[in-house]
Write a protein that holds these residues in place. Structure first.
Motif, PDB file in Angstrom:
ATOM      1  N   TYR A 133       6.544  57.165  66.622  1.00  0.00           N
ATOM      2  CA  TYR A 133       7.822  56.736  66.040  1.00  0.00           C
ATOM      3  C   TYR A 133       7.612  56.313  64.583  1.00  0.00           C
ATOM      4  CZ  TYR A 133      12.445  54.570  65.795  1.00  0.00           C
ATOM      5  OH  TYR A 133      13.734  54.254  65.451  1.00  0.00           O
ATOM      6  N   ALA A 134       6.523  55.591  64.347  1.00  0.00           N
ATOM      7  CA  ALA A 134       6.237  55.142  62.977  1.00  0.00           C
ATOM      8  C   ALA A 134       6.019  56.341  62.058  1.00  0.00           C
ATOM      9  CB  ALA A 134       5.015  54.226  62.977  1.00  0.00           C
ATOM     10  N   LEU A 135       5.227  57.298  62.523  1.00  0.00           N
ATOM     11  CA  LEU A 135       4.957  58.469  61.680  1.00  0.00           C
ATOM     12  C   LEU A 135       6.242  59.280  61.433  1.00  0.00           C
ATOM     13  CD1 LEU A 135       1.538  59.659  63.131  1.00  0.00           C
ATOM     14  CD2 LEU A 135       1.959  58.913  60.773  1.00  0.00           C
ATOM     15  N   ASP A 136       7.083  59.372  62.448  1.00  0.00           N
ATOM     16  CA  ASP A 136       8.312  60.170  62.312  1.00  0.00           C
ATOM     17  C   ASP A 136       9.379  59.478  61.472  1.00  0.00           C
ATOM     18  OD1 ASP A 136       7.154  62.044  63.902  1.00  0.00           O
ATOM     19  OD2 ASP A 136       8.317  61.582  65.717  1.00  0.00           O
ATOM     20  N   ASN A 137       9.416  58.143  61.534  1.00  0.00           N
ATOM     21  CA  ASN A 137      10.547  57.440  60.919  1.00  0.00           C
ATOM     22  C   ASN A 137      10.203  56.582  59.707  1.00  0.00           C
ATOM     23  OD1 ASN A 137      12.963  57.894  62.904  1.00  0.00           O
ATOM     24  ND2 ASN A 137      11.160  57.532  64.171  1.00  0.00           N
ATOM     25  N   CYS A 138       8.918  56.362  59.459  1.00  0.00           N
ATOM     26  CA  CYS A 138       8.529  55.455  58.358  1.00  0.00           C
ATOM     27  C   CYS A 138       7.501  56.143  57.472  1.00  0.00           C
ATOM     28  CB  CYS A 138       7.938  54.169  58.898  1.00  0.00           C
ATOM     29  SG  CYS A 138       8.831  53.450  60.288  1.00  0.00           S
ATOM     30  N   ARG A 139       7.647  57.437  57.322  1.00  0.00           N
ATOM     31  CA  ARG A 139       6.614  58.228  56.662  1.00  0.00           C
ATOM     32  C   ARG A 139       6.313  57.756  55.242  1.00  0.00           C
ATOM     33  NH1 ARG A 139       3.199  62.081  59.214  1.00  0.00           N
ATOM     34  NH2 ARG A 139       1.738  62.353  57.527  1.00  0.00           N
ATOM     35  N   GLU A 140       7.370  57.478  54.468  1.00  0.00           N
ATOM     36  CA  GLU A 140       7.130  57.111  53.052  1.00  0.00           C
ATOM     37  C   GLU A 140       6.360  55.807  52.936  1.00  0.00           C
ATOM     38  OE1 GLU A 140      10.940  59.203  50.843  1.00  0.00           O
ATOM     39  OE2 GLU A 140      10.925  57.036  51.146  1.00  0.00           O
ATOM     40  N   ASP A 141       6.728  54.840  53.767  1.00  0.00           N
ATOM     41  CA  ASP A 141       6.044  53.545  53.701  1.00  0.00           C
ATOM     42  C   ASP A 141       4.591  53.681  54.158  1.00  0.00           C
ATOM     43  OD1 ASP A 141       8.150  52.015  52.647  1.00  0.00           O
ATOM     44  OD2 ASP A 141       9.080  51.820  54.619  1.00  0.00           O
ATOM     45  N   ILE A 142       4.372  54.451  55.215  1.00  0.00           N
ATOM     46  CA  ILE A 142       3.003  54.646  55.701  1.00  0.00           C
ATOM     47  C   ILE A 142       2.173  55.388  54.646  1.00  0.00           C
ATOM     48  CG2 ILE A 142       1.585  55.887  57.399  1.00  0.00           C
ATOM     49  CD1 ILE A 142       3.658  55.142  59.502  1.00  0.00           C
ATOM     50  N   GLN A 143       2.779  56.402  54.046  1.00  0.00           N
ATOM     51  CA  GLN A 143       2.071  57.170  53.013  1.00  0.00           C
ATOM     52  C   GLN A 143       1.694  56.261  51.840  1.00  0.00           C
ATOM     53  OE1 GLN A 143       1.451  60.555  53.773  1.00  0.00           O
ATOM     54  NE2 GLN A 143      -0.124  60.135  52.228  1.00  0.00           N
ATOM     55  N   PHE A 144       2.606  55.381  51.480  1.00  0.00           N
ATOM     56  CA  PHE A 144       2.322  54.428  50.394  1.00  0.00           C
ATOM     57  C   PHE A 144       1.104  53.572  50.743  1.00  0.00           C
ATOM     58  CE2 PHE A 144       2.661  50.010  49.037  1.00  0.00           C
ATOM     59  CZ  PHE A 144       2.610  50.149  47.656  1.00  0.00           C
ATOM     60  N   LEU A 145       1.094  53.024  51.963  1.00  0.00           N
ATOM     61  CA  LEU A 145      -0.013  52.156  52.378  1.00  0.00           C
ATOM     62  C   LEU A 145      -1.310  52.951  52.464  1.00  0.00           C
ATOM     63  CD1 LEU A 145       1.986  50.191  55.110  1.00  0.00           C
ATOM     64  CD2 LEU A 145       1.143  49.243  52.936  1.00  0.00           C
ATOM     65  N   ASN A 146      -1.190  54.183  52.918  1.00  0.00           N
ATOM     66  CA  ASN A 146      -2.339  55.083  52.989  1.00  0.00           C
ATOM     67  C   ASN A 146      -2.931  55.305  51.588  1.00  0.00           C
ATOM     68  OD1 ASN A 146      -3.561  57.563  54.823  1.00  0.00           O
ATOM     69  ND2 ASN A 146      -3.359  58.149  52.689  1.00  0.00           N
ATOM     70  N   ASP A 147      -2.074  55.661  50.647  1.00  0.00           N
ATOM     71  CA  ASP A 147      -2.553  56.009  49.309  1.00  0.00           C
ATOM     72  C   ASP A 147      -3.068  54.786  48.554  1.00  0.00           C
ATOM     73  OD1 ASP A 147      -1.692  58.444  50.106  1.00  0.00           O
ATOM     74  OD2 ASP A 147       0.098  58.490  48.816  1.00  0.00           O
ATOM     75  N   ARG A 148      -2.451  53.647  48.829  1.00  0.00           N
ATOM     76  CA  ARG A 148      -2.801  52.462  48.066  1.00  0.00           C
ATOM     77  C   ARG A 148      -4.035  51.744  48.613  1.00  0.00           C
ATOM     78  NH1 ARG A 148       0.985  48.782  45.158  1.00  0.00           N
ATOM     79  NH2 ARG A 148      -0.371  47.165  44.349  1.00  0.00           N
ATOM     80  N   TYR A 149      -4.153  51.679  49.941  1.00  0.00           N
ATOM     81  CA  TYR A 149      -5.203  50.825  50.523  1.00  0.00           C
ATOM     82  C   TYR A 149      -6.139  51.489  51.519  1.00  0.00           C
ATOM     83  CZ  TYR A 149      -1.894  47.227  48.976  1.00  0.00           C
ATOM     84  OH  TYR A 149      -1.040  46.456  48.249  1.00  0.00           O
TER      85      TYR A 149
END
Ligand code: 4AD
Ligand code: MG
Length: 467
Positions: free
Chosen positions: A274-290
């Motif tokens: 659900y997180a990957l499907d619905n919160c992709r931009e926020d997860i991608q941000f956290l991925n790229d940043r940290y």
């Protein structure tokens, strides 16, 4: 005609050409002699919308009041953006400053953006990109939890926060009282505190778990879940413990341990997907940043079958590791409660995937767990996750009246306070199971954040109850 206000998230997906109104907080203001560029964020998305303002004698006054953190309302035309990074931007016609923000005093103006510093300004940190992302994810995950259970016909049961029983029998409770602690306390003949004079007429505390009441619900409604705050006065200053955390506790009649494990695995996979499907931009941000492996880790959990292992087998693996030279801070032996270092070794080094550990020694688990025939172990299950260790704890419950009573006595607990709970075994007892998922532990996993204080808006930990 007054213009419609659009949220930034929607503006960024609209076609150019429209007259619009946008409101939000300024992230940055920059520019040259002719134009000012303002990055505006309203919390609806990690992205900002760019506001372009012509510098003229008329706009000079308003622009001088705008700085990082100020709150503004912009009226203008949505136009195609020539700059890279965004499809559209707003060409401002009129700007109103709702609230100025003194750059000298604004706590987020500082160069220090460490998580430690941000915790000291937790009242302001939701305005940062990182906490915006985390808090949106937190909200989405809460919704997903309700969705999961609702779609499976579970009843959402509200269990009390103030209680007279210690559900985990671990004694880590915060007492609730209206007795005046500044005055001499009322005493009975024996000299003990006379709680009949207290608000509830007895000694009460904040709950450590809604499970016991959850079992009352499950043995009537079939399948229930709770989702609410939980309080533990354990003096654990770790990146994985809070004094106030949220827990999800499903409890199901007619489920045995296998069914319980199946549900737990399905539940976590549903939430991560659900997180990957619905919160992709926020997860991608956290991925790229940290955390460059975040997305990969989330995807791998969805696609993998969790290992199911007996505690006894787990101990053998850990003992072998010690023999091979792996160093743990805490000793490994049958009967030991596993520490997070042991759990993470099994998950991250040995199996390289989530592990559900079952059959724990009864002496390190709570009184309500179903005892195995060996007389030594119980039908407990802990779900262990990479980076986190224990994310879920649960069990099949002891449904046999005599065994449950004997265990309560054996542990020296008071049966008197638990008679209402024991009634479930007296009157139509049934096999049943359940588990608890720590909401913030789940969020640690889904956001890749390192410290549990950074996945809850206002953390409560030893010596800290600010905001
Ligand atoms: O393992 P625990 O203590 O189990 C129970 O409370 C049972 N009554 C659950 C049940 O069977 N209904 O706690 C369950 C989960 C842990 O696995 C962990 O994820 C989380 O709650 N948890 C905490 N999270 C943050 N801070 C703490 N101090 C926590 N203690 C437990
Ligand atoms: Mg536990």
């Amino acid at each position: 005609m007054s213009l419609v206000r659009y949220k930034v998230k929607d503006l960024l997906e609209m076609q150019a050409g429209k007259e619009v109104l946008a409101k939000g907080w300024v992230r940055t203001k920059r520019g040259n002699r002719e134009i000012a560029f303002i990055a505006l964020n309203d919390g609806s998305t990690i992205k900002n919308i760019q506001i372009v303002v012509d510098k003229t004698p008329e706009t000079e006054g308003v622009l001088s009041k705008i700085s990082t953190g100020s709150c503004i309302c912009v009226e203008g035309t949505l136009v195609e953006s020539i700059g890279s990074g965004q499809a559209v931007e707003i060409k401002a016609k009129d700007i109103t400053v709702y609230g100025e923000c003194d750059p000298m005093r604004y706590p987020l103006q500082k160069k220090d953006t460490s998580f430690e510093y941000l915790r000291t300004v937790a009242h302001m940190r939701p305005r940062t990109n990182t906490f915006g992302a985390v808090l949106r994810l937190r909200s989405q995950m809460a919704f997903a939890i309700h969705e999961f259970f609702h779609s499976r016909g579970f009843v959402y049961l509200h269990t009390p926060l103030i209680t007279a029983s210690d559900a985990e029998g671990a004694g880590n409770m915060f007492q609730v009282t209206t007795l005046d602690l500044g005055a001499p306390l009322p005493r009975n003949k024996k000299g003990d505190i006379d709680y009949s004079k207290d608000f509830f007429g007895r000694r009460t505390s904040l709950t450590v778990s809604g499970q016991l009441e959850g079992e009352l619900g499950a043995t009537a409604l079939g399948e229930i879940y709770t989702f609410g705050p939980t309080f533990r006065a354990e003096n654990s200053n770790t990146p994985r413990h809070l004094a106030e955390f949220w827990m999800i506790e499903p409890e199901m009649a007619f489920y045995d341990l296998q069914d319980n494990m199946d549900l737990a695995e399905e539940f976590i996979k549903f939430l991560v997907k659900y997180a990957l499907d619905n919160c992709r931009e926020d997860i991608q941000f956290l991925n790229d940043r940290y955390d460059p492996e975040l997305v990969e880790r989330l995807e791998s959990v969805i696609g993998t079958e969790f290992v199911r292992l007996e505690y006894t087998e787990g101990i053998k693996i850990l003992e072998q590791a010690v023999a091979d030279g792996v160093q743990f801070e805490y000793p490994v032996f049958w009967g030991a409660d596993l520490q997070s270092e042991h759990e993470r070794f099994l998950v991250e080094q040995h199996f390289k995937k989530p592990v559900i550990l079952t059959g724990y020694p009864k002496d390190i688990k709570a009184f309500y767990m179903k005892q195995n025939e060996d007389g030594k172990t119980v039908r407990a299950m802990d779900v262990l996750f990479p980076k986190i260790g224990e994310i879920i704890g649960g069990s099949e419950r002891e449904a046999d009246l005599a065994k449950l009573e004997a265990r309560i006595d054996e542990l020296g607990m008071s049966r008197k306070n638990l008679e209402w709970y024991i009634d479930t075994r007296r009157f139509g007892s049934c096999p049943h199971s359940g588990f608890g998922l720590g909401f913030e532990r789940l969020l640690l996993f889904v956001t890749g954040m390192q410290n549990i204080r950074d996945v809850i808006p206002f953390p409560r930990t030893p010596k800290n109850a600010e905001f």
